[in-house]
Design a protein around this motif. Structure first.
Motif, mmCIF file in Angstrom:
data_model
loop_
_atom_site.group_PDB
_atom_site.id
_atom_site.type_symbol
_atom_site.label_atom_id
_atom_site.label_comp_id
_atom_site.label_asym_id
_atom_site.label_seq_id
_atom_site.Cartn_x
_atom_site.Cartn_y
_atom_site.Cartn_z
ATOM 1 N N ASP A 29 0.849 -1.186 0.000
ATOM 2 C CA ASP A 29 0.000 0.000 0.000
ATOM 3 C C ASP A 29 0.882 1.233 0.000
ATOM 4 O O ASP A 29 1.641 1.461 0.955
ATOM 5 C CB ASP A 29 -0.895 -0.017 1.244
ATOM 6 N N ASN A 61 0.137 4.112 0.585
ATOM 7 C CA ASN A 61 -0.297 4.963 1.693
ATOM 8 C C ASN A 61 -0.321 4.132 2.984
ATOM 9 O O ASN A 61 -1.283 4.142 3.740
ATOM 10 C CB ASN A 61 -1.679 5.540 1.392
ATOM 11 N N SER A 62 0.778 3.429 3.213
ATOM 12 C CA SER A 62 0.884 2.427 4.271
ATOM 13 C C SER A 62 0.428 2.934 5.642
ATOM 14 O O SER A 62 0.902 3.961 6.137
ATOM 15 C CB SER A 62 2.332 1.960 4.362
ATOM 16 N N LYS A 63 -0.457 2.163 6.270
ATOM 17 C CA LYS A 63 -0.903 2.498 7.625
ATOM 18 C C LYS A 63 0.240 2.379 8.623
ATOM 19 O O LYS A 63 0.296 3.119 9.617
ATOM 20 C CB LYS A 63 -2.056 1.583 8.033
ATOM 21 N N ARG A 104 2.292 5.465 8.405
ATOM 22 C CA ARG A 104 1.521 6.568 9.001
ATOM 23 C C ARG A 104 1.569 6.508 10.525
ATOM 24 O O ARG A 104 1.652 7.540 11.204
ATOM 25 C CB ARG A 104 0.078 6.537 8.506
ATOM 26 N N GLN A 110 3.596 12.177 0.766
ATOM 27 C CA GLN A 110 2.715 11.022 0.949
ATOM 28 C C GLN A 110 2.240 10.901 2.392
ATOM 29 O O GLN A 110 1.065 10.621 2.655
ATOM 30 C CB GLN A 110 3.442 9.739 0.553
ATOM 31 N N PHE A 111 3.153 11.134 3.335
ATOM 32 C CA PHE A 111 2.820 10.892 4.736
ATOM 33 C C PHE A 111 2.686 12.170 5.561
ATOM 34 O O PHE A 111 2.596 12.124 6.785
ATOM 35 C CB PHE A 111 3.859 9.952 5.352
#
Length: 231
Positions: free
Chosen positions: A160, A162-164, A167, A193-194
């Protein structure tokens, strides 16, 4: 009579070249030659491509200036030079035969380079998969920045973007203790992104990057040159 030193040639690029040095060390070291503009030949042999895409034209002289200081720091590399059609014992550019060849992927990157050199990878599992092969370098530390990050846009297949997990780390204050190595564009993309402000740490060459990694408490990232140095 002095025993003949083995010789090796590698076409690039950075990470692959460093992985290839594992076989050089395992064989007792030797002379290492690096090809200028060798990647198009690799692309044709491995994939039937007319050029190497994003790696077209590499290695360049600028690439070698960035790479050579780290290779020169390796005690088992007795001579390092640009390849000028010397006869060599092992062409590490044949690595593709054990990755994209008719039998498919035959092992880890280091194992595939060992196979190029005719080594039995089952005999050298520890040396190829566990032991470090790059010599330790003098640590370099940035005050207050004990973590090194390098996250590239490549080699994120199946993950992903937009990795959890990333984050969560950022939420917990990662940008307060980390520096980013790699390209400035990669750092800007990571921060965008983050939604964070990890500072970019420019390095003059791969030896300086290795020194920062040596001095870090933790390295975080994906498949990249920083990973090849860190492991």
């Amino acid at each position: 009579m002095e025993e003949k030193r083995l010789s090796f040639v590698h076409p690039g690029t950075f990470g692959d070249t460093l992985y290839g040095m594992s076989a050089v060390k395992l064989l007792g070291g030797g002379d290492v030659y690096i090809k200028l503009n060798g990647m198009n030949e690799v692309a044709w042999n491995a994939f039937g491509m007319v050029d190497a895409g994003v790696h077209k034209g590499r290695y360049t002289q600028k690439d070698l200036d960035f790479l050579f200081p780290l290779l020169e720091a390796q005690s088992y590399i007795h001579k390092l030079d640009v390849y000028r059609n010397e006869a060599v014992d092992h062409d590490l550019g044949q690595h593709y035969r054990w990755t994209t060849g008719p039998n498919g992927w035959q092992g880890n990157q280091t194992e595939c380079y060992a196979l190029v050199c005719g080594l039995d990878i089952n005999q050298y599992k520890k040396e190829l998969l566990i032991d470090p092969w790059l010599d330790p370098v003098e640590p370099l530390r940035d005050p207050g920045r004990s973590v090194i990050i390098n996250r590239t846009g490549r080699y994120l297949q199946g993950s992903d973007p937009n990795s959890k997990t990333w984050r969560k780390w950022v939420y917990e204050g990662l940008d307060q203790v980390a520096s980013f190595v790699g390209t400035e564009q990669e750092c800007e993309e990571f921060n965008r992104q983050f939604k964070c402000r990890v500072p970019y740490r420019k390095v003059s060459d791969l030896l300086e990057m290795a020194r920062l990694i040596q001095g870090a408490e933790q390295v975080m990232g994906n498949q990249s040159i920083a990973l090849a140095i860190a492991i």
